[in-house]
Scaffold this motif. Structure first.
Motif, PDB file in Angstrom:
ATOM      1  N   SER A  54       0.472  -1.297   0.397  1.00  0.00           N
ATOM      2  CA  SER A  54       0.453   0.478  -0.189  1.00  0.00           C
ATOM      3  C   SER A  54       0.761   0.938  -0.404  1.00  0.00           C
ATOM      4  CB  SER A  54      -0.535  -0.216   1.342  1.00  0.00           C
ATOM      5  OG  SER A  54      -1.372   1.364   1.404  1.00  0.00           O
ATOM      6  N   GLY A  55       0.824   1.951  -0.850  1.00  0.00           N
ATOM      7  CA  GLY A  55       1.670   3.342  -0.708  1.00  0.00           C
ATOM      8  C   GLY A  55       2.920   3.245  -1.454  1.00  0.00           C
ATOM      9  N   ALA A  56       2.516   2.427  -2.689  1.00  0.00           N
ATOM     10  CA  ALA A  56       4.120   1.940  -3.468  1.00  0.00           C
ATOM     11  C   ALA A  56       3.691   2.833  -4.361  1.00  0.00           C
ATOM     12  CB  ALA A  56       3.595   0.994  -4.368  1.00  0.00           C
ATOM     13  N   VAL A  57       5.415   2.947  -4.438  1.00  0.00           N
ATOM     14  CA  VAL A  57       6.097   4.755  -5.703  1.00  0.00           C
ATOM     15  C   VAL A  57       6.835   4.732  -6.344  1.00  0.00           C
ATOM     16  CG1 VAL A  57       7.032   7.171  -5.500  1.00  0.00           C
ATOM     17  CG2 VAL A  57       5.353   6.115  -3.734  1.00  0.00           C
ATOM     18  N   ARG A  81       7.818  11.101 -10.483  1.00  0.00           N
ATOM     19  CA  ARG A  81       7.654  10.464  -9.942  1.00  0.00           C
ATOM     20  C   ARG A  81       6.071   9.866  -8.997  1.00  0.00           C
ATOM     21  NH1 ARG A  81       9.593   9.425  -4.394  1.00  0.00           N
ATOM     22  NH2 ARG A  81       7.753   9.990  -3.049  1.00  0.00           N
ATOM     23  N   ARG A  82       4.982   8.606  -9.851  1.00  0.00           N
ATOM     24  CA  ARG A  82       3.986   8.768  -9.061  1.00  0.00           C
ATOM     25  C   ARG A  82       4.036   7.014  -8.245  1.00  0.00           C
ATOM     26  NH1 ARG A  82       2.067   4.735 -13.718  1.00  0.00           N
ATOM     27  NH2 ARG A  82       4.684   4.186 -15.027  1.00  0.00           N
ATOM     28  N   SER A  83       2.434   7.335  -8.041  1.00  0.00           N
ATOM     29  CA  SER A  83       1.878   5.993  -6.629  1.00  0.00           C
ATOM     30  C   SER A  83       1.788   5.032  -8.113  1.00  0.00           C
ATOM     31  CB  SER A  83       0.825   6.729  -6.038  1.00  0.00           C
ATOM     32  OG  SER A  83       0.883   7.506  -4.961  1.00  0.00           O
ATOM     33  N   GLU A  86       0.238   0.954  -7.778  1.00  0.00           N
ATOM     34  CA  GLU A  86      -1.107  -0.094  -6.822  1.00  0.00           C
ATOM     35  C   GLU A  86      -0.501  -1.390  -7.517  1.00  0.00           C
ATOM     36  OE1 GLU A  86      -3.624   0.814  -5.395  1.00  0.00           O
ATOM     37  OE2 GLU A  86      -2.961   2.886  -5.706  1.00  0.00           O
ATOM     38  N   GLU A 113       9.646   2.440  -4.999  1.00  0.00           N
ATOM     39  CA  GLU A 113       9.697   2.040  -3.106  1.00  0.00           C
ATOM     40  C   GLU A 113       8.316   1.181  -2.709  1.00  0.00           C
ATOM     41  OE1 GLU A 113      11.568   3.655  -1.349  1.00  0.00           O
ATOM     42  OE2 GLU A 113      12.961   4.805  -2.903  1.00  0.00           O
ATOM     43  N   PRO A 151       6.417   0.252   0.525  1.00  0.00           N
ATOM     44  CA  PRO A 151       6.460   0.508   1.821  1.00  0.00           C
ATOM     45  C   PRO A 151       6.143  -0.951   3.270  1.00  0.00           C
ATOM     46  CG  PRO A 151       5.411   2.166   0.814  1.00  0.00           C
ATOM     47  CD  PRO A 151       5.158   1.024  -0.329  1.00  0.00           C
ATOM     48  N   SER A 179       6.227  -1.303   6.305  1.00  0.00           N
ATOM     49  CA  SER A 179       5.953  -1.054   7.551  1.00  0.00           C
ATOM     50  C   SER A 179       4.945  -2.547   8.131  1.00  0.00           C
ATOM     51  CB  SER A 179       4.491  -0.359   7.998  1.00  0.00           C
ATOM     52  OG  SER A 179       5.081   1.402   6.927  1.00  0.00           O
ATOM     53  N   ARG A 190       2.655  -4.418   8.900  1.00  0.00           N
ATOM     54  CA  ARG A 190       0.901  -4.785   8.413  1.00  0.00           C
ATOM     55  C   ARG A 190      -0.092  -6.215   9.730  1.00  0.00           C
ATOM     56  NH1 ARG A 190       3.441  -6.333   4.765  1.00  0.00           N
ATOM     57  NH2 ARG A 190       1.753  -8.763   3.553  1.00  0.00           N
TER      58      ARG A 190
END
Lengths: 651, 651
Positions: free
Chosen positions: B499-502, B509-511, B513, B532, B534, B536, B538
């Motif tokens: 979730s929140g990959a870039v 630079r863009r998000s 899915e 990138e 993320p 974290s 979960r």
């Protein structure tokens, strides 16, 4: 190593003790067991089952064992070692268990006695024919073309078979009197003592059973050497004397000496039979340490390794106990034979200690494992007793020998068919597991329609008539039909699950608590005691360490574990998904004809991708409805179905 | 029955295709797999494991197989049928899997190539020596004193062994070139075609493996008959042609024709290997129905019969799949080989369909089953991968062949040691499972330090360098090292869990899915893309139909499933009872050196009587504390411990 057992029931009389027919006859004990000659089950829940067992089940066993050649292995006209031998290496033991059941049956009822007496005589002759001159008897080992004797102690089951032979002979002697079967068994036992004695093979049988059998034979005959050999087997175990095997030493209970273990482990039936033998030797030899060790192991096993049904052994792999609290409802193994074995052990501990919790354990396993295993007509059965059936199983054809143990439908026969003859010998001897006596009086442990006639230790006669439709209701009426002068004690078990029990009679009416209630007085013939056990269905919550049923509740009613079976729910069979059921524990379960209803909802399932979600999975709409619960023992009697004992709570 | 496969890679060249070293080479596909000649893992998580594998693990396998006689069975000086043969009936297959691993290893690295080339030559000569004139080769069957050929199709593993022989030869040919091992394999395959062809034995091998092997041999050689035979085996299955066995036909996947089944069932490795063979024949013959049937079965298996780790097969008994949602964490079987097999199937479906979810499935099993199974030094391993260890297990001595599959500690070797050589061949060929190409460009499916050099379908060269310490962090840098003129597409998998990959680079630079992100442009040498992800930690919540983990959560971090291991918790080892842990899901998991911490309490256990209570069992005092979680693959590397993946929620 042991004191004399010469004070045992040793009899040279051709007729059995009229008070006899007792499965276990400890010479040292707290309670004296009453036998089939003293306790007659006259009807009710167990009376019906005994009748079916004594007729249809025994007939069915004989038919299958003839059909599959297990009986004719003993008389194979091609002679020992012919390629004709059929059945698994332990098939002899099934014949012996059937013989034992027939023997108890002749002691239980007169109705079928003649029929089974002739079977016993015929099979005894066949077995005697197969016995070697040195007493060894086994159709799978020894002799030309067979594997040599005792070359597979782990799985050969030779001592196990001999144990069941001895138990059959003991049952015969205790219900009919010494006969040729006892001669065969004694020769076999003498062979075992000679072969595995202090200077013989320094090992044990992979599957215990010889141990309790030898003790009973010692009790019957007064022969010390049988007891000594049993004690030797018990002491030898736990020292890794069996060959290493991928099943592991715990499977065989050969990992830790019996007196040093703290819980039952490995193959459940093996562990329980061994424990029976250990209790038997302990009480005969006054070995308090051993007795207390086994009692503690059983307590811990009840507390951590036993299903709510009383079933034991959770794993299909190895038919074994799991670690503490590993009690999956899915594919619960809970082998029927382990239920029988647990009852045997609990009975021994009850006699040794007098503690009513052992009678509670017997009740649990009787109503929820043993009653579950056998079909109404007595001719098909469960080998394993799952507590959760997710997918309906097609019935097994009545002429089909099943190769699989999985639950879902009872099968007429299995390639490994230990369970049905094991249940048969248990049901035929059930009268011997209900009532005891001691110096103070008589103790009733289980409630079913029965007539009891015995003598107190001081010789005074006592007669009781028990009438009840337990467990349909909780009303038990005990009428005194015979009594000597002066006071004596009538002790009634008050089950551990009960709340609000009431005892009434000539002495008035009073509340009683779980445990036992003792009425001591000078009874008069015709007076009645009435025990009322409230049977409202109740929630049961699991220990939080049982991962498999976290977040679930069960419902029990009296001694019966209830279950939700798809058959009973509203809606088309295909539409009833018990695994999506969620129960509202805010609404108390309501009584319903020998079962209960609870409130619940069928929650539509979550998604169909990976079954793991980043948040609590979404829940669909669902309306509360009434969910019918029936006794677990009744499940799978009305065609293929799904079933759950443990019901997920709505959260 | 099939179209020609003559357009396959068929080569008569003594040298392998420099782009070769591909485990699977479908002629019809959506994505073209890149081989070991095109993708070199240069370091990072998998680079470290490949080095250990190519050195210590292969050495270890060779040592044990010599020590136990599995290699020398082929050259037994006492001749075929001597009593000297050692090992289980499938031990030949372990030698073949080791050979296959050695072959991939020579294609992967130059460092150990010389060493393993000499082993390959030596073992090839031994196998050729044992081959019968008609091509049959098996050290357990055929010949004097052995069981006759093909007399135990259920469990004899003859066709299974031949399949692994063929796979070894294919790997050798694809990394070194055709050599004597290929001649041996072709003769063996010709024997199989002659013996099991349309007019031969009308049955199948109890353990699939011959099917995918024959297809690869067809692809390698261009010989249609191998493909035809594979297709015939696939079609024959499901008609109960194997002898009835207590394991049941579903165990062998012989209950339902492959194209009519809707889920994988029975023995997990058998089911998955069969599925691989079915996909292989389906894509070569254009059998869309069969391909879609297997894809649907795998989807349903992922959705209902797969552990959070990607592990498959929940039962020890039968090493089999359970019913839907039967996924006990306790004694999860999750055989390492089933993980390998699931990866093989997912890779085939990825090539056939291009669907990134299959690469997600590969990632899950790579990091959580395959990485878990092998010890850091590559010389001990898990056969089964439990998700819950209640009791610490003592380590197995380094010279001890283990007889048991239960989890808890990795063993150096097993009597059934399929898993280690299976992992070895997988790790050695891992470069062949990472990257694909198609007419549009190149697709990166898995992220590890690697160098990629290939040509697009139009001949333009492409070079990429991937740098990452994934999964420690989620930063992946892809540098273009070579490119032809004009635009092409670089496709990156964005994992399903993110979730929140870039994505950033020359184009901004863009998000992005989950699924894939495609960058299509005229790349320039030296430009970099940075993905990138993320990482974290979960929460992960289970489907409510998985009874075994109701009321629990897991914690994942990137592709890694985390676990609580007793070793990491505050308090004396004996005092840390993970089974009494209760997690506060109100506090989010916090990142901690490649793991996480969560808040929880150790709830003192409930009573020690029967583990069933009339109300919610009492709870003792407990103070919140920080609970450390580590990647599941790291567990049991620091001595005996207890462990849980699924953590009960505080309620």
């Amino acid at each position: 190593m042991t004191e004399s057992i010469a004070q045992a029931e040793a009899t040279s009389s051709p007729l059995p003790d009229p008070t006899g027919g007792r499965p276990v006859t400890p010479t040292r004990r707290t309670l004296r067991p009453l036998g089939l000659g003293e306790v007659r089950v006259t009807g009710g829940f167990w009376g019906r089952r005994q009748r079916v067992n004594g007729d249809a089940t025994l007939q069915h066993c004989r038919h299958w064992m003839d059909h599959l050649g297990w009986t004719t292995n003993f008389t194979d006209p091609a002679g020992p070692g012919s390629a004709q031998r059929r059945g698994r290496e332990f098939s002899d033991s099934e014949v012996y268990k059937m013989l034992e059941a027939m023997a108890w049956e002749t002691g239980r009822s007169t109705e079928f006695a003649q029929r089974w007496n002739s079977h016993i005589d015929e099979l005894t002759a066949a077995i005697a024919n197969a016995q070697a001159p040195d007493g060894y008897v086994n159709t799978a080992f020894g002799g030309h073309g067979r594997r040599p004797r005792y070359t597979d102690l782990n799985f050969g089951h030779e001592l196990y078979c001999t144990g069941h032979l001895i138990q059959a002979a003991v049952a015969r002697a205790r219900t009919y009197g010494p006969d040729p079967l006892l001669d065969v068994a004694r020769r076999a036992a003498d062979h075992v003592c000679a072969t595995f004695g202090p200077h013989g093979i320094q090992s044990v049988g992979g599957h215990p059973e010889i141990e309790p059998a030898l003790v009973e034979l010692a009790r019957l005959t007064g022969e010390q050497r049988y007891l000594d050999q049993a004690a030797l087997f018990v002491e030898r175990r736990g020292h890794r004397r069996l060959p290493e095997h991928e099943a592991g030493w715990p499977y065989f209970q050969d990992d830790i000496p019996v007196r040093h273990a703290n819980v039952l482990r490995g193959h459940a039936v093996r562990a329980l039979y061994l424990s029976c033998g250990a209790v038997d030797t302990a009480v005969e030899t006054g070995d308090t340490e051993l007795l207390e060790a086994v009692a503690a192991q059983y307590e811990r096993t009840l507390a951590r390794r036993t299903y709510i049904t009383g079933g034991m052994g959770s794993h299909h792999a190895g038919e074994s106990f799991g670690d503490d609290f590993v009690l999956p409802a899915d594919r619960a193994y809970s082998e029927t034979c382990a239920g029988v074995a647990s009852m045997m052990l609990a009975w021994r501990l009850l006699l040794a200690t007098g503690e009513p919790r052992y009678a509670d354990a017997i009740e649990r396993v009787l109503y929820n494992v043993i009653a579950t295993s056998v079909a109404d007509d007595g001719t098909s059965f469960f080998y394993a007793n799952t507590l959760h059936q997710r997918v309906p199983t097609e019935p097994v054809a009545p002429d089909k020998e099943s190769l699989r143990f999985g639950g879902g439908s009872r099968a007429p026969w299995f390639e490994v068919s230990c369970c049905l003859p094991n249940v048969a010998r248990t049901l035929a001897s059930l009268g011997g597991y209900l009532v005891t006596a001691d110096a103070e009086g008589v103790q009733l442990h289980q409630y079913t329609d029965a007539e009891v006639r015995t003598r107190l230790d001081d010789g005074r006669p006592v007669g009781l008539q028990v009438r009840t439709d337990y467990p349909e209701t909780g009303t038990i009426v005990i009428r005194v039909t015979e009594t000597g002068d002066g006071p004596w004690s009538l002790t009634l078990r008050v089950p551990e699950w009960v709340s609000g029990a009431v005892l009434s009679g000539a002495v008035g009416r009073r509340s009683v608590e779980p445990g036992t209630v003792v009425v001591r007085r000078a009874f008069t013939v015709g007076e009645e005691l009435r025990l009322e056990l409230p049977m409202s269905p109740r929630w049961t919550f699991p220990d939080p360490r049982i991962d498999a049923v976290r977040g679930c509740v069960a419902v029990e009613r009296g001694p019966l574990v209830l279950c939700a079976e798809s058959t009973d729910q509203d809606g088309a069979p295909d539409a009833v998904d018990l695994d999506s059921l969620r129960i509202d524990t805010g609404v108390r379960p309501r009584d319903a004809a020998s079962g209960a209803t609870v409130s619940g909802r069928f929650q539509p399932p979550a998604g169909d991708g990976l079954p793991y979600y980043p948040s609590q999975p979404p829940r669909g709409e669902a309306h509360p409805q009434s969910i019918r619960l029936v006794p677990y023992y009744r499940w799978a009697r009305r065609g293929p179905s799904t079933m759950r004992v443990w019901l997920p709570k709505d959260d």
